[in-house]
Design a protein around this motif. Structure first.
Motif, PDB file in Angstrom:
ATOM      1  N   LEU A 436       0.743  -1.455   0.477  1.00  0.00           N
ATOM      2  CA  LEU A 436      -0.099   0.285   0.017  1.00  0.00           C
ATOM      3  C   LEU A 436       1.001   1.235   0.132  1.00  0.00           C
ATOM      4  O   LEU A 436       0.333   2.105  -0.603  1.00  0.00           O
ATOM      5  N   VAL A 437       1.755   1.073   0.806  1.00  0.00           N
ATOM      6  CA  VAL A 437       3.114   2.216   0.820  1.00  0.00           C
ATOM      7  C   VAL A 437       2.984   2.725  -0.029  1.00  0.00           C
ATOM      8  O   VAL A 437       3.691   3.473  -1.209  1.00  0.00           O
ATOM      9  N   ILE A 439       2.568   1.515  -3.922  1.00  0.00           N
ATOM     10  CA  ILE A 439       1.347   2.119  -4.355  1.00  0.00           C
ATOM     11  C   ILE A 439       1.116   3.961  -4.463  1.00  0.00           C
ATOM     12  O   ILE A 439       1.279   4.598  -4.906  1.00  0.00           O
ATOM     13  N   TYR A 440       0.465   3.854  -2.778  1.00  0.00           N
ATOM     14  CA  TYR A 440       0.385   5.658  -1.898  1.00  0.00           C
ATOM     15  C   TYR A 440       1.443   6.655  -3.206  1.00  0.00           C
ATOM     16  O   TYR A 440       1.306   7.504  -3.845  1.00  0.00           O
ATOM     17  N   VAL A 441       3.107   6.136  -3.239  1.00  0.00           N
ATOM     18  CA  VAL A 441       3.855   7.151  -2.913  1.00  0.00           C
ATOM     19  C   VAL A 441       4.299   7.387  -4.921  1.00  0.00           C
ATOM     20  O   VAL A 441       4.629   8.224  -4.855  1.00  0.00           O
ATOM     21  N   LEU A 443       1.778   7.209  -6.829  1.00  0.00           N
ATOM     22  CA  LEU A 443       0.654   8.266  -7.643  1.00  0.00           C
ATOM     23  C   LEU A 443       0.528  10.027  -7.042  1.00  0.00           C
ATOM     24  O   LEU A 443       1.830   9.785  -6.147  1.00  0.00           O
TER      25      LEU A 443
END
Length: 463
Positions: A436-437, A439-441, A443
């Motif tokens: 998740l981290v 993917i988050y960074v 975006l």
């Protein structure tokens, strides 16, 4: 007196078919210890078969007023424990047990027996209320004679008071007093079921600590540790305190509050570590621990002294290594631990509840208790990283003393591959978090140049 006459006297007092008429108590030595809050009675009995047929079992009895207060009973021949089963004798009040002998008593032979009793509430505070400066007096009500369905040829009774301060005692002749002991007898040709109330009024300032409720929780981990926690409700059930309590007099005068309890000692397993002692307020620092060769001795001092009628509530916990108590062969495991452990010397427990929390995934659970207990409904205990929950085996029993400290056996099946369930859950949880981290960074949530130019153009047109 001839054998024929002895048999005749026995038959007069026995009910046909209830007990063997050809058994005689040749000699009985009874020792009664009433120096603490418990009444401990030890009978040394020599039984003789005066009949012609072998005797396979015996009957032992106690009067009704003793049966009401009985907490523990055991019978031995030498070092061999005998099996006891409660029974009835026609037209007789009291408690009776059938003793299954390991080998028959043949005609003309004798057999030495050891029968031990412990009474949990055998002493009555008398008077029931005392002031802070008064000593505690108690009343013991026993039986002067050996209560048996068989004729007793000779009997001696010795009572250990633990003190020479005696107000009064029953004068069942012959009787003699020497220092802290009172000796009754010898009595000869004691008839079956003979009763004579033995009242002794004397001083007893020993701790009358009763554990009204004891909840013992054993949490098993296959990663090398067993956590034990005991939640205890304790009450001083001696003579209740009459009048106000003076802390000044209590600390200044040595005889003030002589029947109260300032501290008490408990014994933990020798391998116990991480010991804690706390109540509802928090940790209680007034305690001392001493490591001995075979145990860990813990001196507990409540926040206030315990007088008669006063109560305390606390929690005691510790950890022990599982290899001392948990054994396995493949996926089959056996847990051997004490159903109840030592809390205080000469303790009396009104109600015990023991809970064993097993690892998640255990099944085919079989419990073998050292004595009869009430098996409660199995439940589940939810904690971190659990999916279905951990099975909990619970039992309860009332009216216990130190003699009930014994091991239980809990057998169960556990697939060792399930030991990796929690580590894998942690790994997958961290993997999901890292994913998740990542993917988050990756975006991009920033405002683009086109959006910025459009905003500027709109602002210029507005002007």
């Amino acid at each position: 007196m001839s054998r024929v006459r002895l048999l005749f006297l026995s038959l007069v007092f026995l009910v046909a078919g209830s007990v063997q008429a050809d058994v005689v108590n040749k000699n009985v030595d009874t020792a009664v210890d009433i120096s603490t809050q418990l009444v401990k009675i030890a009978h040394k009995v020599t039984v003789e078969n005066v009949g012609k047929t072998p005797v396979k079992s015996l009957i032992f009895g106690v009067p009704a007023h003793i049966k009401e207060r009985l907490s523990f009973i055991s019978a031995k021949v030498g070092e061999h424990q005998l099996r006891l089963s409660e029974t009835k004798v026609d037209n007789q009040e009291g408690g009776f047990w059938k003793l299954e002998l390991r080998s028959d008593i043949t005609a003309g032979r004798t057999l030495p027996l050891s029968i031990d009793l412990v009474l949990g509430r055998g002493l009555i505070p008398h008077p029931s209320q005392i002031t802070q400066k008064e000593k505690q007096l108690v009343l013991f009500e026993g039986n002067a004679y050996y209560f048996s369905p068989y004729l007793t040829e000779k009997q001696t009774l010795t009572v250990n008071l633990g003190t020479s301060s005696v107000e009064s005692f029953a004068r069942v002749q012959p009787v003699s007093q020497s220092d802290t002991k009172i000796t009754y007898g010898p009595y000869e040709k004691v008839a079956p079921f003979k009763e004579e109330r033995l009242n002794i009024h004397y001083e007893n300032n020993s701790p009358f600590l009763t554990i009204t409720k004891l909840e013992r929780v054993i949490e098993v981990s296959h990663w090398g540790n067993i956590a034990v926690e005991e939640t205890i409700d304790m009450e001083h059930q001696g003579a209740t305190l009459k009048g106000p309590f003076s802390r000044y007099e209590y600390q200044r005068e040595t005889q003030s509050g002589i029947a109260s309890v300032k501290s008490f000692r408990t014994a933990l397993p020798a391998s116990a570590v991480d010991v804690y002692y706390r109540d509802d307020i928090g940790n209680i620092s007034t305690s001392h621990m001493r490591v001995l060769s075979d145990s860990v001795e813990l001196e507990l001092r409540p926040r206030f002294p315990l007088f008669g009628g006063w109560k305390t509530h606390y929690t005691l916990g510790y950890n022990v290594p599982s290899y001392e108590y948990l054994f396995n062969q493949g996926d089959q495991f056996v847990l051997k631990m004490r159903l109840m452990d030592h809390v205080v010397d000469d303790m009396y427990v009104e109600e015990l509840t023991t809970k064993i929390i097993l690892p998640e995934g255990c099944h085919s659970i079989e419990l073998t208790a050292p004595y009869s207990v009430k098996r409660l409904k199995d439940t589940l205990h939810q904690t971190y990283l659990d999916t279905k929950g951990r099975p909990v085996v619970s039992v309860s029993k009332s009216n216990l003393v130190e003699n009930h400290i014994d091991d239980f056996e809990l057998r169960y099946t556990f697939a060792k591959v399930l030991m990796f369930q929690e580590p894998l859950l942690v790994i997958f949880a961290f993997f999901a978090l890292f994913l998740l981290v990542i993917i988050y960074v990756r975006l991009d949530f920033s405002i683009t140049d086109e959006e910025e130019n459009s905003r500027v153009e709109r602002e210029q047109k507005d002007k």
